[in-house]
Design a protein around this motif. Structure first.
Motif, short mmCIF file in Angstrom:
data_model
loop_
_atom_site.label_atom_id
_atom_site.label_comp_id
_atom_site.label_asym_id
_atom_site.label_seq_id
_atom_site.Cartn_x
_atom_site.Cartn_y
_atom_site.Cartn_z
N GLN A 37 18.88 -30.79 69.81
CA GLN A 37 17.79 -31.00 68.98
C GLN A 37 18.28 -30.88 67.33
OE1 GLN A 37 14.45 -28.36 70.20
NE2 GLN A 37 13.26 -30.38 70.99
N LEU A 38 18.69 -29.82 67.29
CA LEU A 38 19.71 -29.55 66.43
C LEU A 38 20.98 -31.35 65.55
CD1 LEU A 38 19.92 -28.76 63.06
CD2 LEU A 38 21.66 -27.26 64.23
N LEU A 39 21.66 -31.70 66.71
CA LEU A 39 22.64 -32.28 66.44
C LEU A 39 22.49 -34.27 66.13
CD1 LEU A 39 25.01 -30.93 68.85
CD2 LEU A 39 25.23 -30.68 65.95
N ASN A 40 20.59 -33.66 67.10
CA ASN A 40 20.76 -35.89 67.31
C ASN A 40 19.22 -35.98 65.94
OD1 ASN A 40 21.96 -37.45 69.63
ND2 ASN A 40 21.07 -34.57 69.73
N SER A 41 19.13 -34.98 64.81
CA SER A 41 18.33 -34.67 63.82
C SER A 41 18.64 -35.72 62.56
CB SER A 41 17.54 -33.71 63.23
OG SER A 41 19.26 -33.32 62.85
N TYR A 42 19.70 -36.10 62.72
CA TYR A 42 20.15 -36.94 62.09
C TYR A 42 20.92 -37.75 62.66
CZ TYR A 42 18.38 -34.69 57.86
OH TYR A 42 17.58 -33.79 57.21
N ASP A 43 21.00 -39.52 62.05
CA ASP A 43 22.33 -40.18 62.67
C ASP A 43 23.17 -40.28 62.80
OD1 ASP A 43 20.35 -41.85 64.02
OD2 ASP A 43 19.83 -42.81 61.64
N LEU A 44 23.49 -39.97 61.55
CA LEU A 44 25.58 -39.07 60.91
C LEU A 44 25.00 -38.01 60.01
CD1 LEU A 44 25.03 -43.33 58.49
CD2 LEU A 44 26.31 -42.93 61.35
N TRP A 45 26.83 -37.44 60.29
CA TRP A 45 26.78 -36.13 59.99
C TRP A 45 27.30 -36.84 59.13
CZ3 TRP A 45 23.71 -32.16 59.84
CH2 TRP A 45 23.01 -32.29 61.17
N ILE A 67 30.56 -38.44 61.33
CA ILE A 67 30.41 -38.27 63.00
C ILE A 67 29.18 -38.25 63.46
CG2 ILE A 67 32.30 -36.89 63.10
CD1 ILE A 67 31.13 -34.54 64.12
N SER A 68 29.28 -38.33 64.33
CA SER A 68 27.65 -39.19 65.27
C SER A 68 27.19 -38.48 67.01
CB SER A 68 26.79 -40.08 65.42
OG SER A 68 26.73 -40.79 63.90
N ALA A 76 32.34 -41.60 65.43
CA ALA A 76 33.34 -41.18 64.18
C ALA A 76 33.70 -42.47 63.03
CB ALA A 76 34.60 -40.49 63.90
N ASN A 77 33.37 -42.79 61.91
CA ASN A 77 33.44 -43.80 60.95
C ASN A 77 34.84 -42.73 60.22
OD1 ASN A 77 31.90 -45.70 60.01
ND2 ASN A 77 30.11 -44.42 60.34
N TYR A 90 27.37 -46.64 63.39
CA TYR A 90 27.99 -45.05 63.98
C TYR A 90 29.72 -45.13 64.00
CZ TYR A 90 23.63 -44.74 65.42
OH TYR A 90 22.22 -44.14 65.36
N GLY A 91 30.52 -45.92 63.85
CA GLY A 91 31.36 -46.10 63.37
C GLY A 91 32.14 -46.89 65.25
N ILE A 92 32.75 -46.06 65.97
CA ILE A 92 33.47 -46.03 66.52
C ILE A 92 32.82 -44.97 67.01
CG2 ILE A 92 35.33 -47.60 66.16
CD1 ILE A 92 37.35 -45.46 66.25
N SER A 93 34.07 -45.16 69.05
CA SER A 93 33.26 -43.82 70.02
C SER A 93 35.13 -43.05 70.46
CB SER A 93 32.85 -44.02 71.77
OG SER A 93 33.32 -43.31 72.58
N ILE A 94 34.88 -41.79 70.02
CA ILE A 94 35.55 -41.46 69.44
C ILE A 94 36.34 -39.78 71.02
CG2 ILE A 94 36.03 -41.36 67.19
CD1 ILE A 94 35.71 -38.93 67.21
#
Length: 313
Positions: A37-45, A67-68, A76-77, A90-94
């Motif tokens: 829930q914490l990591l998904n609370s924001y679209d972008l970090w 990162i997302s 990541a962007n 969101y950038g690209i999948s890494i």
């Protein structure tokens, strides 16, 4: 590229970039929500690179602007070209990730496995502590709807110049005095042990940028112009030949305009050989990755010991 920048948002981002002195003094509390829930609370970090504590590096975080975390896939962007549009922002999948009991395990597509302890610093800041390198990265959360992609682009524009294998001169104005720079047809920007470096060439019409013969090498710098966040001052230091000074304006993601201050000549350069940053594999022929020494976000604050101690057994 020129879009209206909300002043409140700029203040928020400047605030996040300016808290590096107090990160290690923050009171970290156990979150009342789960780690997912914490990591998904924001679209972008946003990776606040200047707040990093410790002397190590985790490469995929060191090159990322954001990162997302999205349903087990890490995005990541890493590039400024296309930021805000690539991957719907969101950038690209890494790679992939697994989060449990305040531990984040990442399987990067190229770098492999990394593990982190996750701490919530405040309502929109998390700390990722990597016990393997004894290094903490601090990430500030934003939603895509209020994230200022333009500010990140222009605040980090010296990295943008490094995202093409070369810049090719495509236009010269009729106005302006004759000068030595008239002979330069290609410029390349890259980092090395000495700082941000460039090379220039008098070659012309080279189909493959890897075949350009470089005539000069030196250091470059990009400085802000007071009162105009879009316009920059670019200095090319040609060592014994002196400096060439320009006003730098970004026309689009693949075209820059250089106004040569001393001669009054305007040049346009187009990027050739776009580089999508991930990381190079020895012997790889993938065009989307590149050696880590060729692009990395520098920490401009002094590195310091990390007060965080590993709780891993």
């Amino acid at each position: 590229m020129r879009r209206l920048i909300p002043l409140l948002l700029i203040a928020m981002m400047l605030g996040s970039l300016g808290v590096s002195c107090s990160r290690d003094e923050a009171i970290v509390e156990e979150p009342a929500i789960s780690i997912n829930q914490l990591l998904n609370s924001y679209d972008l970090w946003y990776v606040d690179i200047n707040s990093t504590a410790g002397f190590g590096e985790v490469y995929f975080l060191q090159i990322a602007f954001t990162i997302s975390f999205r349903n087990g896939v890490l995005y990541a962007n890493n590039n400024l070209v296309g930021i805000g549009e690539t991957g719907n922002g969101y950038g690209i999948s890494i790679g992939t990730y697994n989060a449990y009991e305040m531990i984040l395990d990442v399987n990067h597509d190229i770098d492999g496995f990394e593990t982190f302890d996750v701490y919530q610093v405040d309502e929109n800041t998390i700390e990722l502590y990597n016990p393997g390198t004894d290094t903490s990265y601090f990430l500030d959360g934003y939603q895509r709807s209020n994230f200022d992609y333009d500010f990140v682009f222009f605040d980090n524009i010296h990295y943008f110049l490094q995202e093409y294998e070369a810049w090719e001169k495509t236009y010269v104005s009729a106005e302006g005095d004759l000068n030595e720079f008239d002979n330069e047809n290609y410029i390349q920007f890259f980092p090395d042990d000495f700082g941000d470096s460039f090379r220039s060439s008098t070659d012309s019409e080279v189909p493959d940028p890897s075949n350009i013969v470089w005539d000069y090498i030196g250091l470059y710098s990009v400085e802000n112009v007071p009162g105009d966040m879009y316009l920059k001052n670019l200095t090319l230091n040609y060592d014994d030949f002196g400096n060439e000074n320009f006003e730098l304006d970004v026309l689009n993601d693949a075209t820059i305009e250089l106004y040569h201050i001393s001669s009054g000549t305007t040049y346009e350069f187009s990027g050739v050989g776009y580089i999508e940053f991930k990381r190079v594999v020895a012997g790889s022929n993938q065009t989307e990755v590149r050696n880590k020494d060729q692009k990395i976000r520098r920490q401009y604050t002094p590195k310091k010991d990390n007060p965080r101690e590993s709780t891993r057994i």
